[in-house]
Design an enzyme around this catalytic site. Structure first.
Site, PDB file in Angstrom:
ATOM      1  N   ASN A   9       0.862  -1.182   0.000  1.00  0.00           N
ATOM      2  CA  ASN A   9       0.000   0.000   0.000  1.00  0.00           C
ATOM      3  C   ASN A   9       0.899   1.234   0.000  1.00  0.00           C
ATOM      4  OD1 ASN A   9      -1.826   2.028   0.489  1.00  0.00           O
ATOM      5  ND2 ASN A   9      -2.269   1.430   2.604  1.00  0.00           N
ATOM      6  N   TRP A  10       0.999   1.874  -1.162  1.00  0.00           N
ATOM      7  CA  TRP A  10       1.908   3.036  -1.270  1.00  0.00           C
ATOM      8  C   TRP A  10       1.324   4.274  -0.618  1.00  0.00           C
ATOM      9  CZ3 TRP A  10       3.933   2.981  -7.068  1.00  0.00           C
ATOM     10  CH2 TRP A  10       4.688   1.816  -7.271  1.00  0.00           C
ATOM     11  N   LYS A  11       0.057   4.257  -0.273  1.00  0.00           N
ATOM     12  CA  LYS A  11      -0.620   5.436   0.292  1.00  0.00           C
ATOM     13  C   LYS A  11      -0.420   6.648  -0.629  1.00  0.00           C
ATOM     14  CE  LYS A  11       0.177   3.434   4.806  1.00  0.00           C
ATOM     15  NZ  LYS A  11       0.057   3.593   6.230  1.00  0.00           N
ATOM     16  N   HIS A  98      -9.462   0.748   5.097  1.00  0.00           N
ATOM     17  CA  HIS A  98      -8.185   1.033   5.763  1.00  0.00           C
ATOM     18  C   HIS A  98      -8.444   1.988   6.931  1.00  0.00           C
ATOM     19  CE1 HIS A  98      -4.119   2.385   6.518  1.00  0.00           C
ATOM     20  NE2 HIS A  98      -3.696   1.332   5.826  1.00  0.00           N
ATOM     21  N   GLU A 100      -6.911   4.463   7.960  1.00  0.00           N
ATOM     22  CA  GLU A 100      -6.751   5.891   7.639  1.00  0.00           C
ATOM     23  C   GLU A 100      -8.007   6.438   6.964  1.00  0.00           C
ATOM     24  OE1 GLU A 100      -3.028   5.442   5.554  1.00  0.00           O
ATOM     25  OE2 GLU A 100      -2.053   4.933   7.452  1.00  0.00           O
ATOM     26  N   GLU A 170      -5.306  -5.289  10.650  1.00  0.00           N
ATOM     27  CA  GLU A 170      -4.330  -4.219  10.848  1.00  0.00           C
ATOM     28  C   GLU A 170      -4.630  -3.500  12.160  1.00  0.00           C
ATOM     29  OE1 GLU A 170      -2.407  -2.967   6.948  1.00  0.00           O
ATOM     30  OE2 GLU A 170      -4.177  -1.734   7.178  1.00  0.00           O
ATOM     31  N   GLY A 176       2.280   2.190  10.763  1.00  0.00           N
ATOM     32  CA  GLY A 176       3.196   3.318  10.594  1.00  0.00           C
ATOM     33  C   GLY A 176       3.857   3.763  11.883  1.00  0.00           C
ATOM     34  N   SER A 216       3.466  -2.167  10.436  1.00  0.00           N
ATOM     35  CA  SER A 216       4.924  -2.150  10.616  1.00  0.00           C
ATOM     36  C   SER A 216       5.575  -3.497  10.314  1.00  0.00           C
ATOM     37  CB  SER A 216       5.280  -1.654  12.023  1.00  0.00           C
ATOM     38  OG  SER A 216       4.764  -0.348  12.217  1.00  0.00           O
ATOM     39  N   GLY A 237       2.804  -1.193   4.328  1.00  0.00           N
ATOM     40  CA  GLY A 237       2.809   0.234   4.013  1.00  0.00           C
ATOM     41  C   GLY A 237       4.227   0.716   3.739  1.00  0.00           C
ATOM     42  N   GLY A 238       4.868   1.284   4.759  1.00  0.00           N
ATOM     43  CA  GLY A 238       6.183   1.915   4.591  1.00  0.00           C
ATOM     44  C   GLY A 238       7.196   1.047   3.849  1.00  0.00           C
TER      45      GLY A 238
HETATM   46  C1  PEP Z   1      -0.790   0.003   6.024  1.00  0.00           C
HETATM   47  O1  PEP Z   1      -0.880   1.182   5.743  1.00  0.00           O
HETATM   48  O2  PEP Z   1      -1.664  -0.783   5.620  1.00  0.00           O
HETATM   49  C2  PEP Z   1       0.355  -0.437   6.822  1.00  0.00           C
HETATM   50  C3  PEP Z   1       0.351  -1.649   7.302  1.00  0.00           C
HETATM   51  O3  PEP Z   1       1.351   0.479   7.011  1.00  0.00           O
HETATM   52  P1  PEP Z   1       2.781   0.204   7.698  1.00  0.00           P
HETATM   53  O4  PEP Z   1       3.321  -1.075   7.109  1.00  0.00           O
HETATM   54  O5  PEP Z   1       3.619   1.398   7.310  1.00  0.00           O
HETATM   55  O6  PEP Z   1       2.564   0.099   9.159  1.00  0.00           O
END
Ligand code: PEP
Length: 255
Positions: A9-11, A98, A100, A170, A176, A216, A237-238
């Protein structure tokens, strides 16, 4: 059949040139290095999707997902993108629910149920995210929260519709933040989710369901998480913004 999946997920990151560059790197590395049955999905921002779907067509190891869609098919919804539009450029998956989106755009379970319907009507598989906040974990209401997210967001589907859904657990407190659920904490919830699905749809649907962990996840912790019996991969994500890290996560399954 249950799939092992890693989805990135590049956001809201990467301009067009950088996004195309990252996708090309990932495709090349996956082709060269990734053996086995892992299924790889990349979810870039909307403006990258057309070009990335074209690139993805040239091989068969990486699928493309969007990060959201509107619940209506078309209409006066300035700034929004619909499921048939995503389908028309070759997208196969869409992240829905998600945290967010729930937090910053007030998306609730009822709205998400409508988005799920629209996605499925247009052959998009929802990657449906559920998870508790830190307060909900600390006050021990997290099983109830997850039960409600499933019941209100997904359990209106028929068994054959549900078969197209991928779930992502999640925990909001791990997204994040650098805090990761321990493999035991994640497994406990994944098993609970699978049991809820089993009660609703039966053994076949429950054992075929892919449940991803997100929060994470990185090349150092992925192998331990993915080794748990009910964890079928990750929503990343990251670490999905660095091709080396993302591909190392894909290679973390014990095959
Ligand atoms: C996400 O945004 O779905 C996610 C898991 O982010 P991160 O890996 O950065 O915690």
């Amino acid at each position: 059949m249950r799939k092992k999946i890693v989805a990135g997920n590049w956001k809201m990151n990467l301009d067009y040139t950088s996004g195309i560059g990252l996708f090309s790197e990932i495709v090349n590395m996956v082709n060269d290095e990734v053996m086995g049955e892992q299924h790889v999905i990349v979810c870039p921002p909307y403006v990258h999707l057309g070009a990335i779907c074209q690139l993805a067509k040239t091989h068969n190891k990486v699928s493309v997902g969007a990060q959201n869609c509107h619940q209506a098919q078309s209409g006066a919804y300035t700034g929004e993108v619909s499921a048939p539009m995503l389908q028309s450029v070759g997208v196969n998956y869409v992240i829905l629910g998600h945290s967010e989106r729930r937090q910053y755009f007030a998306e609730n379970n009822a709205l998400l149920a409508e988005k799920v319907n629209s996605a499925l009507q247009h052959q998009l598989s929802p990657i449906f995210c559920i998870g508790e906040t830190l307060d909900q974990r600390n006050d021990n209401s997290y099983f109830d929260v997850i039960k409600r997210q499933l019941a209100e967001g997904l359990f209106h589907l028929t068994e054959s519709q549900f078969a197209n859904v991928v779930l992502a657990y999640e925990p909001v407190w791990a997204i994040g933040t650098g805090l990761t659920a321990t493999p035991e904490q994640a497994q406990e919830i994944h098993e609970f989710i699978r049991n809820e699905v089993r009660s609703k749809y039966g053994e076949g649907t429950a054992s075929d369901l892919s449940i991803l962990y997100g929060g994470s996840c990185n090349p150092k912790n992925a192998a331990e998480l993915f080794a748990k019996p009910d964890i079928d991969g990750g929503l990343i994500g990251g670490a999905s913004l660095k091709s080396r890290d993302f591909v190392d996560i894909i290679k973390s399954f014990s095959l």
